[in-house]
Write an enzyme that holds these catalytic residues in place. Sequence first.
Site, PDB file in Angstrom:
ATOM      1  N   GLN A 153      -5.259  -1.902   9.503  1.00  0.00           N
ATOM      2  CA  GLN A 153      -4.897  -3.508   8.358  1.00  0.00           C
ATOM      3  C   GLN A 153      -5.010  -3.932  10.281  1.00  0.00           C
ATOM      4  O   GLN A 153      -5.139  -4.441  10.454  1.00  0.00           O
ATOM      5  CB  GLN A 153      -3.312  -3.335   8.262  1.00  0.00           C
ATOM      6  CG  GLN A 153      -3.173  -4.783   7.846  1.00  0.00           C
ATOM      7  CD  GLN A 153      -2.700  -4.983   6.936  1.00  0.00           C
ATOM      8  OE1 GLN A 153      -2.518  -3.633   5.915  1.00  0.00           O
ATOM      9  NE2 GLN A 153      -3.733  -5.733   6.197  1.00  0.00           N
TER      10      GLN A 153
ATOM     11  N   LYS B 235       0.980  -1.169  -0.118  1.00  0.00           N
ATOM     12  CA  LYS B 235       0.134  -0.259  -0.168  1.00  0.00           C
ATOM     13  C   LYS B 235       0.626   1.291  -0.043  1.00  0.00           C
ATOM     14  O   LYS B 235       0.719   2.185  -0.655  1.00  0.00           O
ATOM     15  CB  LYS B 235      -1.028  -0.096   1.068  1.00  0.00           C
ATOM     16  CG  LYS B 235      -2.106  -0.993   0.679  1.00  0.00           C
ATOM     17  CD  LYS B 235      -2.901  -1.299   2.309  1.00  0.00           C
ATOM     18  CE  LYS B 235      -3.629  -2.524   2.164  1.00  0.00           C
ATOM     19  NZ  LYS B 235      -3.715  -3.108   3.194  1.00  0.00           N
TER      20      LYS B 235
ATOM     21  N   ASP C 244     -11.617   2.380   3.026  1.00  0.00           N
ATOM     22  CA  ASP C 244     -11.164   0.938   3.721  1.00  0.00           C
ATOM     23  C   ASP C 244     -12.854   0.582   3.777  1.00  0.00           C
ATOM     24  O   ASP C 244     -13.590  -0.059   2.641  1.00  0.00           O
ATOM     25  CB  ASP C 244     -11.186   0.199   4.988  1.00  0.00           C
ATOM     26  CG  ASP C 244     -10.035  -0.463   4.644  1.00  0.00           C
ATOM     27  OD1 ASP C 244     -10.345  -1.088   3.159  1.00  0.00           O
ATOM     28  OD2 ASP C 244      -9.885  -1.614   5.042  1.00  0.00           O
TER      29      ASP C 244
END
Length: 282
Positions: free
Chosen positions: A98, A54, A121
Amino acid sequence: MAANIIDGKAIADRIRQSLKDDIQRLNAKKGIVPGLTVILVGKDPASQVYVRNKERACMEVGIRSKVIYMDQGVSQDDLLQEIYRLNQDKETHGILVQLPLPSHIDEAAVINAIDPRKDVDGFHPITVGKLFVGESGFEPCTPKGIITLIKETGQDISGKHAVIIGRSNIVGKPVSIMLLKENATVTICHSKTSNLKDVASRADILVVAMGQPEFIDDEYIKEGAIVIDVGTSRVDGKLKGDVVFDKVVHKAGWITPVPGGVGPMTITMLLKNTVQAAYQSE
Ligand code: NAP
């Protein structure tokens, strides 16, 4: 005749190129550099790889990326405090925690703490609710990538029968809602579905997100269907999809490979959401 291969890598590269232009425009117009902050708790090797990927992808398009590393034993309260701080941080337009988190931390409480305006997200309940009722907001990255890939075939989604195998919160459920929004007739299947083969083989669009390597062969496929293989499982060190590509490629009209299909689109949609968050920040 063999199916058309939907090249997720090439499509993702093209979108990233156009994101670079968007970022330059935003910078020239408002002096804003989009910023993504990722929180990584612990040292899980797979998570470390995802976070590094990322970071690299952000750098390539011109997004300022920051990673906050926290100890495996960090308290939930300290993690929440960090999120509250980032919610106020003007340089952070997107926050991503994460997953998975260590078992002593309540994942839902952590996701709920993220300001929905920075929820790139797309997992916050407010974001999910907006998606459900059709209000504009962030779309979760993998489903957004899947819809983009389906549209790349040039086929109209409206009126088609879409079958989704899998009902997870991160793939199956949101992609079903998004296909419904595109006016598909949607059927959702899961492990308790009877006659899966019958249902799947009536799909004009089949999205497979089961996590069962090479489960779906050509008997599950309608001639000419669009087949999106979301599955990624490691088998003997090799990445496998949920679909038996070599068989299905001779029956489907379009198919995504694994790797090189949905995977490259997921990070690209994260970049896209971060740029969207930056545009909306002023
Ligand atoms: P998940 O949470 O494990 O959900 C799997 C779903 O498949 C469940 O709804 C399950 O049904 C259903 N299922 C499992 N076995 C089945 C069977 N034999 N027949 C019918 N349905 C079955 O998985 P996920 O998080 O959605 O991920 C799915 C796959 O996509 C995984 O391989 C994952 O690694 C991959 N993935 C890839 C990306 C990417 O960017 N490429 C992103 C996300 C996920 P029940 O609900 O009844 O248990």
